[in-house]
Write an enzyme that holds these catalytic residues in place. Sequence first.
Site, PDB file in Angstrom:
ATOM      1  N   ASN A  45      -1.171  -6.461   4.921  1.00 59.42           N
ATOM      2  CA  ASN A  45      -1.178  -6.258   3.467  1.00 59.42           C
ATOM      3  C   ASN A  45      -0.965  -7.590   2.749  1.00 59.42           C
ATOM      4  O   ASN A  45      -0.235  -8.469   3.211  1.00 59.42           O
ATOM      5  CB  ASN A  45      -0.167  -5.191   3.028  1.00 59.42           C
ATOM      6  CG  ASN A  45       1.248  -5.409   3.513  1.00 59.42           C
ATOM      7  OD1 ASN A  45       1.475  -5.933   4.586  1.00 59.42           O
ATOM      8  ND2 ASN A  45       2.203  -5.000   2.709  1.00 59.42           N
ATOM      9  N   GLU A  77      -0.079  -8.898  -1.094  1.00 55.21           N
ATOM     10  CA  GLU A  77       0.360  -8.474  -2.433  1.00 55.21           C
ATOM     11  C   GLU A  77       0.086  -9.559  -3.468  1.00 55.21           C
ATOM     12  O   GLU A  77      -0.273 -10.696  -3.135  1.00 55.21           O
ATOM     13  CB  GLU A  77       1.855  -8.114  -2.383  1.00 55.21           C
ATOM     14  CG  GLU A  77       2.110  -6.968  -1.409  1.00 55.21           C
ATOM     15  CD  GLU A  77       3.532  -6.462  -1.398  1.00 55.21           C
ATOM     16  OE1 GLU A  77       4.440  -7.153  -1.920  1.00 55.21           O
ATOM     17  OE2 GLU A  77       3.748  -5.351  -0.853  1.00 55.21           O
ATOM     18  N   CYS A  93      -4.141  -3.218   0.971  1.00 54.06           N
ATOM     19  CA  CYS A  93      -3.480  -2.696   2.171  1.00 54.06           C
ATOM     20  C   CYS A  93      -4.036  -3.322   3.447  1.00 54.06           C
ATOM     21  O   CYS A  93      -5.206  -3.728   3.509  1.00 54.06           O
ATOM     22  CB  CYS A  93      -3.681  -1.192   2.271  1.00 54.06           C
ATOM     23  SG  CYS A  93      -2.898  -0.228   0.984  1.00 54.06           S
ATOM     24  N   GLU A 145      -4.921  -1.894   6.177  1.00 52.07           N
ATOM     25  CA  GLU A 145      -6.055  -1.161   6.772  1.00 52.07           C
ATOM     26  C   GLU A 145      -7.380  -1.648   6.200  1.00 52.07           C
ATOM     27  O   GLU A 145      -8.353  -1.866   6.922  1.00 52.07           O
ATOM     28  CB  GLU A 145      -5.916   0.337   6.496  1.00 52.07           C
ATOM     29  CG  GLU A 145      -4.730   1.002   7.171  1.00 52.07           C
ATOM     30  CD  GLU A 145      -3.456   0.992   6.331  1.00 52.07           C
ATOM     31  OE1 GLU A 145      -3.235   0.023   5.563  1.00 52.07           O
ATOM     32  OE2 GLU A 145      -2.683   1.955   6.455  1.00 52.07           O
ATOM     33  N   CYS A 161      -2.660   5.075   3.055  1.00 51.61           N
ATOM     34  CA  CYS A 161      -2.694   5.644   1.697  1.00 51.61           C
ATOM     35  C   CYS A 161      -4.040   6.337   1.466  1.00 51.61           C
ATOM     36  O   CYS A 161      -4.977   6.215   2.278  1.00 51.61           O
ATOM     37  CB  CYS A 161      -2.458   4.550   0.648  1.00 51.61           C
ATOM     38  SG  CYS A 161      -3.909   3.513   0.344  1.00 51.61           S
ATOM     39  N   CYS A 198      -7.152   4.058   1.451  1.00 52.17           N
ATOM     40  CA  CYS A 198      -7.507   3.594   2.802  1.00 52.17           C
ATOM     41  C   CYS A 198      -8.111   4.718   3.633  1.00 52.17           C
ATOM     42  O   CYS A 198      -9.025   4.479   4.437  1.00 52.17           O
ATOM     43  CB  CYS A 198      -6.295   2.997   3.497  1.00 52.17           C
ATOM     44  SG  CYS A 198      -5.819   1.399   2.813  1.00 52.17           S
TER      45      CYS A 198
HETATM   46  N1  THU Z   1       0.660  -0.613   2.534  1.00 49.87           N
HETATM   47  C1  THU Z   1      -0.273  -0.899   3.491  1.00 49.87           C
HETATM   48  O1  THU Z   1      -0.673  -2.047   3.650  1.00 49.87           O
HETATM   49  N2  THU Z   1      -0.730   0.135   4.251  1.00 49.87           N
HETATM   50  C2  THU Z   1      -0.229   1.389   4.222  1.00 49.87           C
HETATM   51  O2  THU Z   1      -0.648   2.231   5.007  1.00 49.87           O
HETATM   52  C3  THU Z   1       0.806   1.751   3.241  1.00 49.87           C
HETATM   53  C4  THU Z   1       1.109   0.728   2.227  1.00 49.87           C
HETATM   54  C5  THU Z   1       1.227  -1.744   1.771  1.00 49.87           C
HETATM   55  C6  THU Z   1       0.802  -1.882   0.348  1.00 49.87           C
HETATM   56  C7  THU Z   1       1.970  -2.642  -0.230  1.00 49.87           C
HETATM   57  O3  THU Z   1       1.799  -4.028   0.005  1.00 49.87           O
HETATM   58  C8  THU Z   1       3.160  -2.178   0.571  1.00 49.87           C
HETATM   59  O4  THU Z   1       2.634  -1.594   1.754  1.00 49.87           O
HETATM   60  C9  THU Z   1       4.048  -1.176  -0.143  1.00 49.87           C
HETATM   61  O5  THU Z   1       3.305  -0.133  -0.674  1.00 49.87           O
END
Ligand code: THU
Length: 132
Positions: free
Chosen positions: A44, A46, A55, A57, A88, A91
Site C-alpha cells: 500500500n 498512502e 491498496c 492488491e 477492500c 480491490c
Molecule cells: N489496505 C490495503 O492495502 N489492502 C487491504 O486489503 C486493506 C487496506 C491499506 C489501505 C491503507 O493504506 C491502509 O491499508 C489502511 O486502510
Amino acid sequence: MKHTKEDLIAAAADVRTRAFAPYSNFKVGAAVETEDGEIYIGCNVESASYGLTMCAERVAIFSAVAAGHKRIKGISVVADSDELTAPCGACRQVIWEFGGDIPVTLSNLNGKTETIQMIELLPHAFDSKYLK
Ligand code: THU
C-alpha cells in the site's frame, strides 16, 4: 500453480515491509501469480491527501498488467492483524476483473492463514459479460 501458496505468502510478507503507510500505520503486502507462473508484488502507498491511497492488491495487479499480463490465478494478502485482512471492495472488483473466481490467501505475521475463493468475497460481480 508453478509457485506454492507459501511462495506467494513469502513474497507478500516481504513487500509489505516496503509499504508507505505513515498515516494509517497499517502496512499491507500483496503478491499475485500470473497465468504463466510469474509473481508480481505490491504494497500500500498512502498520500497526505488520504483519498489518493492505493491498496497493496491493486499495486500488485497493476504491476502485472503493466508488465504485459492479463490474467492472474492467485493472490496473497499479508497484514499485521489478528483477524485476517481481506481485500477492500474496490480491490475485490479489480481482482475479479483479472482473475475471476481465484483463491485469495489471507495471512498475518503470526502464521495464521486462510484461503477464500473470490466468489465468496464478491458474489454477483459486475464484469465484462454485462457489456456485451
Ligand atoms: N489496505 C490495503 O492495502 N489492502 C487491504 O486489503 C486493506 C487496506 C491499506 C489501505 C491503507 O493504506 C491502509 O491499508 C489502511 O486502510
